[in-house]
Design a protein around this motif. Structure first.
Motif, mmCIF file in Angstrom:
data_model
loop_
_atom_site.group_PDB
_atom_site.id
_atom_site.type_symbol
_atom_site.label_atom_id
_atom_site.label_comp_id
_atom_site.label_asym_id
_atom_site.label_seq_id
_atom_site.Cartn_x
_atom_site.Cartn_y
_atom_site.Cartn_z
ATOM 1 N N ILE A 61 0.865 -1.186 0.000
ATOM 2 C CA ILE A 61 0.000 0.000 0.000
ATOM 3 C C ILE A 61 0.900 1.234 0.000
ATOM 4 O O ILE A 61 1.807 1.340 0.824
ATOM 5 N N ILE A 62 0.639 2.137 -0.912
ATOM 6 C CA ILE A 62 1.414 3.377 -0.973
ATOM 7 C C ILE A 62 0.436 4.539 -0.849
ATOM 8 O O ILE A 62 -0.554 4.606 -1.574
ATOM 9 N N GLN A 63 0.725 5.412 0.093
ATOM 10 C CA GLN A 63 -0.096 6.613 0.233
ATOM 11 C C GLN A 63 0.773 7.809 -0.133
ATOM 12 O O GLN A 63 1.942 7.871 0.232
ATOM 13 N N ALA A 64 0.161 8.742 -0.854
ATOM 14 C CA ALA A 64 0.931 9.908 -1.285
ATOM 15 C C ALA A 64 0.005 11.102 -1.398
ATOM 16 O O ALA A 64 -1.211 10.950 -1.589
ATOM 17 N N THR A 65 0.608 12.279 -1.300
ATOM 18 C CA THR A 65 -0.168 13.514 -1.392
ATOM 19 C C THR A 65 0.179 14.235 -2.689
ATOM 20 O O THR A 65 1.350 14.447 -2.997
ATOM 21 N N CYS A 66 -0.855 14.604 -3.413
ATOM 22 C CA CYS A 66 -0.665 15.319 -4.673
ATOM 23 C C CYS A 66 -0.491 16.811 -4.416
ATOM 24 O O CYS A 66 -0.867 17.297 -3.348
ATOM 25 N N PRO A 67 0.061 17.537 -5.372
ATOM 26 C CA PRO A 67 0.228 18.986 -5.201
ATOM 27 C C PRO A 67 -1.086 19.723 -4.935
ATOM 28 O O PRO A 67 -1.087 20.791 -4.323
#
Lengths: 186, 84
Positions: B57-63
């Protein structure tokens, strides 16, 4: 009867060892991806005159990807593959799909997660084709399937801005890939 | 001598491989591929975990502030889900 592995673009990522390779690379996703020299010489460009305009992948906008989802490839008629073969309208020289597969797997223009996402789309398309064929719905769904294939191909080509030779070769081989994909049995 | 230098430069430019994609750009592109708006070319605040089934699982925040979760199953299927 074509063997299963001849399933067009599905060659790229369907095999277990390819998946394992990608999964192994994924574990190093935090580390910089090392540039891999593509040793293969480019395939001959039979129709170099109709090279499509490929936008920079770094400037791919959501609207463009959405358009790729719906817009069919130019100059591609929605014909049954048999007719295309007989008429020879889209006949291309024998393209080495295995070589295209390797180049796609090794290109640095697309990241690991993106390759996996594309692979998922290809597998979904392949599964749907097999399911339609099983239910004898393939002919009635042919237009829809072809549009999905064209959209997927457009997406991949848009992402291959950093590898224009591969993008061009993929475009040139689109009919071979399509016919190979349809040749995959359930 | 001048021509040798120019030839060498052209040869280097010609043989330069495709520029590698960073993980942040890669994840942003994956989110875009799934039809979600990310508002930029690369994500930040990348967090990797594993669920009970062993899926990555990868969580990331977009600009644009949207946070997404990318799930990669054992058979290599990729699913993207917005978290906010």
């Amino acid at each position: 009867m074509r063997p299963l592995w001849m399933g067009g673009l599905a060659l790229v990522f369907v095999t277990g060892c390819a998946c394992k390779q990608e999964m192994d690379v994924m574990h190093d996703a935090d580390k910089p991806v090392t540039a891999i020299m593509s040793p293969e010489s480019t395939a001959p460009a039979p129709d170099s005159g109709d090279k499509p305009a490929v936008r920079s992948a770094k400037h791919v906008k959501p609207a463009e990807l959405k358009a790729a989802n719906t817009k069919p490839l130019p100059e591609v008629a929605h014909k049954a593959p048999g007719k295309a073969r007989i008429q020879g309208e889209h006949s291309t020289p024998k393209i080495n799909l295995a070589m295209l597969t390797e180049r796609l797997k090794n290109t640095d223009a697309i990241g690991v997660f993106t390759k996996l996402a594309i692979r998922s789309d290809i597998m979904d398309l392949k599964d749907d084709i097999a399911r339609y064929r099983q239910k004898s719905l393939l002919q009635s769904k042919m237009k829809e399937v072809r549009e999905r294939f064209d959209g997927l191909l457009l997406k991949i080509m848009a992402l291959l801005d950093g590898d224009p030779d591969l993008s061009h070769d993929l475009y040139s081989a689109r009919e071979s890939i399509w016919e190979s994909l349809l040749g995959v049995k359930a | 001598m001048k021509y040798i230098g120019i030839s060498a430069l052209l040869l280097c430019a010609w043989s330069t491989p495709a520029q590698a994609v960073t993980p942040a750009e890669d994840i942003a592109t994956t989110i875009l591929l799934r039809g979600y708006d990310c508002g930029g070319k690369q994500v930040s605040a990348i967090k990797e975990t594993q669920d009970a089934s062993g899926n990555k699982i990868i969580q990331a925040t977009c600009p644009n502030g949207m946070r997404y979760e990318i799930k990669i199953t054992a058979d290599g299927r990729v699913k993207v889900k917005p978290l906010n």
